[in-house]
Design an enzyme around this catalytic site. Structure first.
Site, PDB file in Angstrom:
ATOM      1  N   ASP A  85       0.860  -3.245  12.517  1.00 16.08           N
ATOM      2  CA  ASP A  85       0.970  -3.811  11.005  1.00 16.08           C
ATOM      3  C   ASP A  85       1.101  -4.977  11.483  1.00 16.08           C
ATOM      4  OD1 ASP A  85       2.652  -3.853   9.257  1.00 16.08           O
ATOM      5  OD2 ASP A  85       2.972  -1.564   8.614  1.00 16.08           O
TER       6      ASP A  85
ATOM      7  N   ARG B 150       0.573  -1.137   0.010  1.00 10.85           N
ATOM      8  CA  ARG B 150       0.066   0.060   0.391  1.00 10.85           C
ATOM      9  C   ARG B 150       0.603   1.460   0.088  1.00 10.85           C
ATOM     10  NH1 ARG B 150      -5.149   0.150   4.626  1.00 10.85           N
ATOM     11  NH2 ARG B 150      -2.406   0.626   5.769  1.00 10.85           N
TER      12      ARG B 150
ATOM     13  N   ASP C 183       5.053  -6.358   9.928  1.00 15.18           N
ATOM     14  CA  ASP C 183       5.764  -5.555  10.357  1.00 15.18           C
ATOM     15  C   ASP C 183       6.349  -6.605  11.707  1.00 15.18           C
ATOM     16  OD1 ASP C 183       7.103  -3.626   9.141  1.00 15.18           O
ATOM     17  OD2 ASP C 183       6.195  -1.866   9.893  1.00 15.18           O
TER      18      ASP C 183
HETATM   19  C1  PRP Z   1      -0.849  -5.199   4.492  1.00 20.26           C
HETATM   20  C2  PRP Z   1      -2.010  -6.355   4.956  1.00 20.26           C
HETATM   21  C3  PRP Z   1      -2.864  -6.221   3.226  1.00 20.26           C
HETATM   22  C4  PRP Z   1      -2.733  -4.764   2.689  1.00 20.26           C
HETATM   23  C5  PRP Z   1      -4.557  -4.658   3.887  1.00 20.26           C
HETATM   24  O1  PRP Z   1       0.157  -5.258   3.402  1.00 20.26           O
HETATM   25  O2  PRP Z   1      -0.723  -7.299   4.203  1.00 20.26           O
HETATM   26  O3  PRP Z   1      -1.755  -6.973   1.509  1.00 20.26           O
HETATM   27  O4  PRP Z   1      -1.979  -4.263   3.878  1.00 20.26           O
HETATM   28  O5  PRP Z   1      -4.907  -3.145   3.224  1.00 20.26           O
HETATM   29  P1  PRP Z   1      -5.644  -2.320   2.199  1.00 20.26           P
HETATM   30  O6  PRP Z   1      -7.094  -3.137   2.258  1.00 20.26           O
HETATM   31  O7  PRP Z   1      -6.207  -1.132   1.957  1.00 20.26           O
HETATM   32  O8  PRP Z   1      -4.916  -2.100   1.145  1.00 20.26           O
HETATM   33  P2  PRP Z   1       0.983  -3.759   3.373  1.00 20.26           P
HETATM   34  O9  PRP Z   1       0.759  -2.613   2.310  1.00 20.26           O
HETATM   35  O10 PRP Z   1       1.225  -3.212   4.478  1.00 20.26           O
HETATM   36  O11 PRP Z   1       2.121  -4.501   2.714  1.00 20.26           O
HETATM   37  P3  PRP Z   1       3.779  -5.399   3.379  1.00 20.26           P
HETATM   38  O12 PRP Z   1       2.490  -6.609   3.901  1.00 20.26           O
HETATM   39  O13 PRP Z   1       4.605  -5.218   2.551  1.00 20.26           O
HETATM   40  O14 PRP Z   1       4.262  -5.304   4.931  1.00 20.26           O
HETATM   41  N1  URA Z   2      -2.555  -3.611   7.234  1.00 19.38           N
HETATM   42  C1  URA Z   2      -2.163  -4.010   8.648  1.00 19.38           C
HETATM   43  O1  URA Z   2      -1.116  -4.640   8.443  1.00 19.38           O
HETATM   44  N2  URA Z   2      -3.033  -3.115   9.405  1.00 19.38           N
HETATM   45  C2  URA Z   2      -3.696  -2.538   9.255  1.00 19.38           C
HETATM   46  O2  URA Z   2      -4.212  -2.956  10.865  1.00 19.38           O
HETATM   47  C3  URA Z   2      -4.479  -2.000   7.896  1.00 19.38           C
HETATM   48  C4  URA Z   2      -3.722  -2.529   7.001  1.00 19.38           C
END
Ligand code: PRP
Ligand code: URA
Length: 209
Positions: free
Chosen positions: A200, A104, A203
């Site tokens: 998150d 995102r 993370d």
């Molecule tokens: C997080 C999570 C989803 C997304 C959800 O990923 O794992 O993929 O956010 O958010 P949305 O419904 O608003 O699109 P992130 O983009 O943080 O990436 P990561 O998994 O690489 O940390």
């Molecule tokens: N992605 C995450 O990892 N946590 C949230 O709460 C929303 C998006």
């Protein structure tokens, strides 16, 4: 319209409480996400088709059942979706795994695709798209768009926690996709985090903050 299932099995709900807890460290968080993913897979696969067979027990021939050999695929949305794969593979060890890489954009919250690698026969497979979090829904909608544009026809979405906003977006964009959750939370905050959520997910799984 796709159906939304909140899996209220007591073991799922118990483990989810520890996943949410901010004092849960990386090791335990990873283990719990895997365990919840496995329990969710157990619930989701309860309608897999069976075929009749026979088996020789030490004393007789028994009528028996085996899985009818439906082809499954697990599609984690990178990164955080990776945290659910091993748990599901414990139950479905022959499932193929495809990857869709999305993040995102922190300013716009829009998903940006950076990697796609899928089994060659995705059009024949029943796909479980997995991601712990369904927040705005942008990532899930984009991942499913990406799968459908490559021929996928049979898709289910499996997330641990969702916001109502995300569920609504997926329902509108992909009414053929059923959604399986461990919890449907209250709302998104102004940074796009699910409230109360778990923070998150990427993370916390990978220890990057
Ligand atoms: C997080 C999570 C989803 C997304 C959800 O990923 O794992 O993929 O956010 O958010 P949305 O419904 O608003 O699109 P992130 O983009 O943080 O990436 P990561 O998994 O690489 O940390
Ligand atoms: N992605 C995450 O990892 N946590 C949230 O709460 C929303 C998006």
């Amino acid at each position: 319209m796709g159906k939304v299932y909140v899996l209220d099995h007591p073991l799922i709900q118990h483990k989810l409480t520890y996943i949410r807890n901010k004092t849960t460290g990386t090791k335990e968080f990873r283990e719990l996400v895997d365990e919840v993913a496995a329990l969710m897979a157990y619930e989701i696969t309860r309608n897999l088709p069976l075929q009749e067979t026979t088996v020789e027990t030490p004393v007789a021939t028994a009528k028996a059942n085996v899985l009818a050999g439906k082809k499954l695929g697990i599609i984690p949305i990178l990164r955080a979706g990776l945290g659910m794969v091993d748990g599901i593979k414990q139950l479905i060890p022959n499932a193929k795994v495809g990857h869709v890489g999305l993040y995102r954009d922190p300013e716009t919250l829009q998903p940006v695709e950076y990697y796609v690698k899928l089994p060659s026969d995705i059009e024949e497979r029943e796909l479980l798209v997995v991601d712990p979090m369904l927040a705005t829904g942008g990532s899930a909608v984009e991942a499913i768009n990406s799968l459908k544009s490559r021929g996928a026809k049979n898709i289910r979405l499996v997330c641990i926690i969702a916001a109502p906003e995300g569920v609504e977006l997926v329902e509108k964009a992909h009414p053929d996709v059923d959604i399986y959750l461990a919890a449907l939370d209250d709302h998104l905050n102004d940074k796009g985090y699910i409230i109360p959520g778990l923070g998150d997910s990427g993370d916390r799984l990978f220890g990057t903050k």
